[in-house]
Design a protein around this motif. Structure first.
Motif, PDB file in Angstrom:
ATOM      1  N   ALA A 284       0.885  -1.160   0.000  1.00 41.50           N
ATOM      2  CA  ALA A 284       0.000   0.000   0.000  1.00 41.50           C
ATOM      3  C   ALA A 284       0.923   1.209   0.000  1.00 41.50           C
ATOM      4  N   THR A 285       0.439   2.311  -0.563  1.00 43.37           N
ATOM      5  CA  THR A 285       1.284   3.499  -0.688  1.00 43.37           C
ATOM      6  C   THR A 285       0.639   4.687   0.005  1.00 43.37           C
ATOM      7  N   VAL A 286       1.361   5.781   0.018  1.00 42.83           N
ATOM      8  CA  VAL A 286       0.828   7.009   0.592  1.00 42.83           C
ATOM      9  C   VAL A 286      -0.391   7.463  -0.211  1.00 42.83           C
ATOM     10  N   GLN A 287      -0.366   7.188  -1.524  1.00 37.43           N
ATOM     11  CA  GLN A 287      -1.523   7.542  -2.341  1.00 37.43           C
ATOM     12  C   GLN A 287      -2.780   6.812  -1.841  1.00 37.43           C
ATOM     13  N   ASP A 288      -2.619   5.557  -1.410  1.00 38.18           N
ATOM     14  CA  ASP A 288      -3.769   4.826  -0.862  1.00 38.18           C
ATOM     15  C   ASP A 288      -4.306   5.512   0.399  1.00 38.18           C
ATOM     16  N   LEU A 289      -3.398   6.049   1.217  1.00 41.23           N
ATOM     17  CA  LEU A 289      -3.851   6.775   2.416  1.00 41.23           C
ATOM     18  C   LEU A 289      -4.662   7.994   1.996  1.00 41.23           C
ATOM     19  N   ARG A 290      -4.123   8.726   1.009  1.00 42.43           N
ATOM     20  CA  ARG A 290      -4.844   9.914   0.541  1.00 42.43           C
ATOM     21  C   ARG A 290      -6.215   9.521   0.005  1.00 42.43           C
ATOM     22  N   ASP A 291      -6.236   8.464  -0.826  1.00 46.02           N
ATOM     23  CA  ASP A 291      -7.505   8.047  -1.433  1.00 46.02           C
ATOM     24  C   ASP A 291      -8.538   7.668  -0.375  1.00 46.02           C
ATOM     25  N   GLN A 292      -8.051   7.112   0.734  1.00 43.34           N
ATOM     26  CA  GLN A 292      -8.996   6.673   1.774  1.00 43.34           C
ATOM     27  C   GLN A 292      -9.199   7.714   2.865  1.00 43.34           C
ATOM     28  N   ASN A 293      -8.687   8.937   2.615  1.00 43.55           N
ATOM     29  CA  ASN A 293      -8.822  10.020   3.599  1.00 43.55           C
ATOM     30  C   ASN A 293      -8.256   9.663   4.966  1.00 43.55           C
ATOM     31  N   ILE A 294      -7.149   8.946   4.963  1.00 41.09           N
ATOM     32  CA  ILE A 294      -6.496   8.635   6.235  1.00 41.09           C
ATOM     33  C   ILE A 294      -5.446   9.722   6.458  1.00 41.09           C
ATOM     34  N   GLU A 320      -8.160   2.449  11.779  1.00 37.68           N
ATOM     35  CA  GLU A 320      -9.375   3.072  12.327  1.00 37.68           C
ATOM     36  C   GLU A 320      -9.115   3.569  13.751  1.00 37.68           C
ATOM     37  N   ALA A 321      -8.504   2.693  14.557  1.00 38.01           N
ATOM     38  CA  ALA A 321      -8.243   3.043  15.955  1.00 38.01           C
ATOM     39  C   ALA A 321      -7.332   4.269  16.030  1.00 38.01           C
TER      40      ALA A 321
END
Ligand code: AMP
Ligand code: ZN
Length: 472
Positions: A284-294, A320-321
């Motif tokens: 998983a990449t930083v882009q995935d974090l951005r896409d998921q609003n994390i 989530e936690a």
């Protein structure tokens, strides 16, 4: 001085040791950086976040820092990718380097002092190979490549404790990432192949055209910018062997001096129990974090909730936690910023949190304990703020402690505070509005209010002055 002992686990001695910079002032760190052929994954960023933590704790301790992180912009994988696409290695690495810095900034990883590229340091690498050949620690083989002779370097294996592995002296290996079971003579300089020439990955040398081995670039750039003996060399745990072992062999073989006083390694990030790795396809990449609003703050919280020398498993629940955790911190940050005063007890609570967090961080970067202490502080401080005290000094102390802790962990999500540029602009416009009102130019004051609101900022005039917040 009590309370300032700073301990780090040193892979070289397999012990926790007291650390201070050799010159008493500036900590000189080399961190192995990314191979820029694909965007770094979150496993890579776990290691870079461990190095960010180290950097920030060093600053907290009051030392200066000079950190070098290399960018590996020539290696087997980059050449293969360039060759397949019919482009140069520079065309492969330039866009990926940009993504690396964007991702790093998203995660709030502070800038290193330098990000040197391997391809800019070929002469320094050739100079090391020359010294090793002169000292008979390296030899030119019949395939036109120069190899390091591991049986000529008596300390070979001291970092990775090679005794359990088979040392196959004289057996040669050309690729960078070789078998962990047996150590072999490794390539310092690889003779050029047609695809190296075609992709711009070949340079002239006393041994003919070729390119450097991966390990060599780190020795060359580390010594070029940090001197022959560094304070700390770090990376992920998979770099201990062969990469760091070979860096030691080359550097110490060439200089006769210890290459690094401390070697620090971060453990892996796992997904569903196995190492996150490009070749396993579970990245998983930083882009995935951005896409998921994390938010970055949540990912930092997640990473710092486990000690850097323990494996960390990534899961949706854990993220989530962490999102919930940083929301609580954000609420507290806002409350602390808006409070006018507090109870005197808050001063003592803040001092305790400060001492506890500092002790944990100075004890081999124990971020999970520090985070625990931060949450205890939040809980106790919230209870004090409920009591509507009038002590301004206690409030100031709590704010200072919170800022100090957050200067290391950096776990307040963005939404809690608007971006600094906007804040500066709003402050400037509000000042202009105040002047307009003082001059009784109400049309102008109203126009400024409209201008501010057009940027999604709500303003409210109170007896204590004008307050504002972003509408979201
Ligand atoms: P690379 O770009 O493959 O050279 O890796 C850059 C850094 O990421 C190195 O310090 C590696 O040790 C580290 N690394 C690679 N995979 C992981 C992982 N799954 N977890 C933590 N660190 C990793
Ligand atoms: Zn390296």
């Amino acid at each position: 001085m009590a309370g300032t002992d700073f301990r780090l686990y040193n892979t070289l001695t397999r012990k926790l040791e007291s650390f201070s910079p050799a010159d008493g002032e500036t900590v000189r760190i080399y961190a192995c950086g990314p191979t820029v052929y694909r965007p770094a994954h979150l496993g890579n960023f776990r290691t870079f976040l461990f190095e960010d933590l180290l950097r920030r704790v060093i600053a907290l301790r009051g030392w200066k820092i000079f950190q070098v992180m290399n960018l590996t912009d020539v290696d087997d994988k980059i050449i293969k990718s360039a060759s397949e696409r019919g482009i140069s290695i520079g065309e492969v690495t330039a866009p990926i380097t940009k993504i690396f810095h964007d991702d790093r900034r998203f995660l709030r990883i502070q800038d290193a002092e330098l990000y040197p590229k391997a391809t800019d340091h070929i002469p320094e690498m050739i100079a090391i190979v020359k010294r090793l050949v002169e000292r008979k620690l390296a030899y030119l083989a019949d395939d036109g490549s120069v190899y390091f002779a591991i049986d000529k370097f008596k300390d070979y294996g001291k970092l990775s404790r090679l005794d359990t592995r088979e040392v196959r002296a004289g057996a040669r290996v050309l690729q960078d990432d070789y078998s962990k079971e047996n150590a072999q003579d490794f390539a310092l300089w690889k003779s050029a192949k047609p695809e190296d020439e075609a992709t711009g990955a070949a340079w002239g040398s006393p041994w003919g055209r070729g390119r450097p081995g991966w390990h060599l670039e780190c020795s060359a750039m580390a010594m070029r910018y940090l001197g022959e003996t560094l304070d700390i060399h770090c990376g992920g745990i998979d770099l201990i062997f062969p990469h760091h072992e070979d860096e030691i062999a080359q550097s110490e073989g060439a200089t006769g001096k210890p290459f690094s006083r401390f070697w620090c390694h971060g453990e892996f990030l796992l997904t569903e129990g196995s190492k996150m790795a490009k070749r396993l396809g579970n990245v998983a990449t930083v882009q995935d974090l951005r896409d998921q609003n994390i938010p970055a703050a949540a990912f930092r919280h997640f990473v710092f909730s486990t000690h850097y020398r323990k494996q960390l498993n990534m899961s949706g629940e854990a993220l989530e936690a962490s999102m919930e955790g940083v929301r609580r911190i954000a609420d507290f940050a806002e409350r602390l910023a808006e409070a006018k005063a507090a109870t005197p007890e808050l001063e003592k609570i803040a001092a305790e949190a400060d001492a506890e967090v500092t002790a944990a961080l100075f004890d081999d970067l124990n971020a999970p304990i520090a985070l625990g202490a931060l949450f205890t502080f939040v809980r106790k401080a919230n209870a004090e703020l409920d009591r509507n005290g009038v002590d301004k000094r206690a409030l100031a102390k709590a704010r200072a402690v919170f800022a100090r802790i957050n200067s290391v962990l950096d776990v307040v999500p963005e939404a809690a505070g608007p971006d600094p540029e906007l804040a500066q602009w709003v402050d400037e416009r509000l000042a202009a509005r105040k002047t307009a009102r003082a001059e009784r130019d109400f049309a102008k004051a109203d126009a400024i209010r409209a201008e501010i609101e057009a940027r999604g900022v709500a303003i409210e005039d109170t007896p204590h002055g004008t307050k504002w917040k972003t509408a979201r």
